[in-house]
Design an enzyme around this catalytic site. Structure first.
Site, PDB file in Angstrom:
ATOM      1  CB  CYS A   1      -0.931  -0.001   1.202  1.00 57.27           C
ATOM      2  SG  CYS A   1      -0.125  -0.491   2.750  1.00 57.27           S
TER       3      CYS A   1
ATOM      4  CG  HIS B   1      -1.136   4.206   4.319  1.00 56.26           C
ATOM      5  ND1 HIS B   1      -1.845   3.801   5.431  1.00 56.26           N
ATOM      6  CD2 HIS B   1      -0.579   3.069   3.798  1.00 56.26           C
ATOM      7  CE1 HIS B   1      -1.717   2.495   5.568  1.00 56.26           C
ATOM      8  NE2 HIS B   1      -0.970   2.023   4.596  1.00 56.26           N
TER       9      HIS B   1
END
Lengths: 360, 360
Positions: B129, B253
């Site tokens: 990710c 994130h």
């Protein structure tokens, strides 16, 4: 033994209350303590060494007979009152950004540039919280290997924005857990037009923006680091690149610090660990096998700076990474301020010179 | 029109449930969907395009007649089942780290290296990710100016550790707000000996430690970036330095990215903004005057990568800063996986070659 009258300006805030505690535990012989705040907080009763002390509204006359002022009531209050205090013979240690870049005001972290204290003209500035813990961590490395470049990304706790901000973060977290929309009135910057929730979020804005797109917090990290480590806020000898981000932590700033040394001849990651281990105000927490590394919840309430995740960059010889954590309200503010005052007392520097700050 | 049987391995997880949604919205003509999981989750009923689908326990025979597998059930499950699927003629897009560094497996972010898909032998790997959103952001800059060095610090959401980790973060936050001690069983790494609370804290450990003191998450960012952008996981042409930190955010994130370009002749911060604005899969959110910058709470639920806080480093010509945010479960996982599958369909690559992966 000489005893000192100490005034705390901004005594009811997140930093001010911790200044009281740090002063209680300090080596400073305190004759009398005066707790000063805005008229709104006047009349509130706080404790110093078990004795009730009533908070007073600040006026210029509040500083008559005061020897040492510890200030954390915002930049405007410092600008208004500290020259008044100095005029009356007090030496002020200021935790706001009001005087930090003034060439007549030393900017001091005792572990790094204690000697600068002697040059004071009545006011000594305490650096920004995020700067302090970084320069404390880098100091022992700087001493043996020099520094060419620092690239830092911060993970800054909400309490840096004050006591009401702590409450806002808690309220938002509870709203989120209740499935309610989060409401924001303080973060990222109270005086700005837009406010965003911090709970379960990240805000890449601390303080207002500069014309070049950096925030003032990032500007502070760059120029304060140069002034503290090199004596000149614009010295190009150490390049500093900073990105400051507010994270949903109550107390304890984290910093991911990448740095390149001038001379890597005798340095490696193990040597950096040894330097940190024996550095002033530093605690080494660096054992991957034991999952030992600095965490805000462990740093909270302590005055040391914690360092771990020490690594060499295999692609850049002479470059290293550190992870640095400290209690932003203590080492980043109240504790550093009181430590400066301790040094003033220790070196008998609690007096203003003839050419004191602001003398007309 | 050709239609495809699609199996989702790990269908009940945080990423798996999003794979179902992304597949529903995709351009892939789906004949039948098969939802696979561990025996513990078998029998659970989920929905695909309004129809009930019962989750089945995964066996090698589950992949008979399957054309496309989307996998996110952990590295062990992928290692066990994907070669079985490929043997039966299915093409697998794997969201785990099991095959990412295998030279026979393309590692793909469609915005960056779509062409690599054609080299597949039955398995295509979806990157980590934190790598995906960084390479998407840097791709348009890499194309016009080249890249010499990347120094990244991540602010990674708890959901990267899965559905149970999301619950743990919520539980810890509520404990903290109730004034109770926080209990931790999952973070930083479930299989490790020590667990620490993430709520109102920072954990500078994601995945296990490597012998050199970096974490495996950091190792992934270094080597996946090289493999995706340069075709070789050890290519020294772009130096990558990563520090990965888990933060108390549920989804989204953040990344503080510093990079140096090879050729700064025609570049400046404004040009970088223009490149991001017109880049594939990118949304420019960069207006300091309006306090506009990427935030996890705004990125959640979207498949784009958001970029802001674009700055030139005044002390390092050719160096820039970016702040990058994306939904780690979507662009960082489910959406990127389904986008790879869409490209497979678009280019008629849903077939395994004679020398398929794992052929004996």
């Amino acid at each position: 033994m000489k005893e000192y009258n100490v005034a705390i300006l901004g005594a009811t805030g997140a930093v001010g209350t911790r200044m009281i505690q740090q002063l209680e535990q300090s080596s400073i012989p305190v004759k009398q303590v005066k707790l000063l705040a805005s008229p709104r907080s006047a009349g509130k009763v706080l404790q110093f060494k078990g004795q009730d002390v009533t908070v007073e509204a600040t006026t210029p006359e509040s500083f008559d007979d005061v020897d040492i002022v510890l200030a954390s009531a915002g930049g405007a209050a410092s600008k208004q009152f500290l020259p008044e205090a100095v005029k009356r013979g007090a030496v002020a240690v200021d935790n706001t950004s009001a005087f930090r870049m003034d060439p007549e005001v030393p900017l001091v972290v005792p572990e790094v540039n204690e000697d600068a204290i002697a040059q004071h003209k009545g006011i000594i500035a305490n650096p920004n919280c995020s700067t302090i813990q970084m320069v404390v961590a880098l100091k022992p490395i700087f001493d043996v290997a020099g520094l060419k470049q620092i690239i830092v990304s911060t993970y800054q706790a909400g309490s840096g924005a004050g006591q009401t901000a702590i409450q806002e973060l808690d309220d938002e977290a509870q709203q989120h857990l209740n499935g309610e929309p989060m409401t924001a009135d303080i973060f990222p910057v109270k005086s700005e037009a837009h406010h965003y929730p911090l709970a379960f979020n990240l805000l890449p804005q601390i303080d207002v923006f500069e014309p070049d797109g950096s925030t003032h917090e990032e500007w502070k990290m760059v120029h304060e680091t140069k002034k503290i480590m090199l004596g000149d806020m614009n010295d190009p000898k150490i390049k500093v690149n900073a990105t400051c981000v507010r994270v949903p932590v109550v107390i304890g700033h984290g910093e991911s610090v990448y740095f390149e040394v001038e001379d890597n001849t005798n340095l490696d990651a193990h040597k950096v660990q040894e330097l940190i281990k024996h550095g002033n105000g530093l605690v080494l927490e660096d054992d991957p096998a034991e999952q030992l590394y600095p965490q805000p919840i462990n740093a909270e309430g302590h005055t040391d700076t914690y360092v771990g995740r020490i690594r060499e960059d295999p692609e850049n010889p002479g470059a290293y990474n550190l992870w640095v954590v400290a209690d932003n309200l203590l080492k980043g503010a109240a504790a550093n301020t009181v430590e400066i005052a301790e040094k003033l007392v220790e070196h008998d520097l609690v007096r203003v010179p003839a050419d004191y700050y602001g003398k007309e």
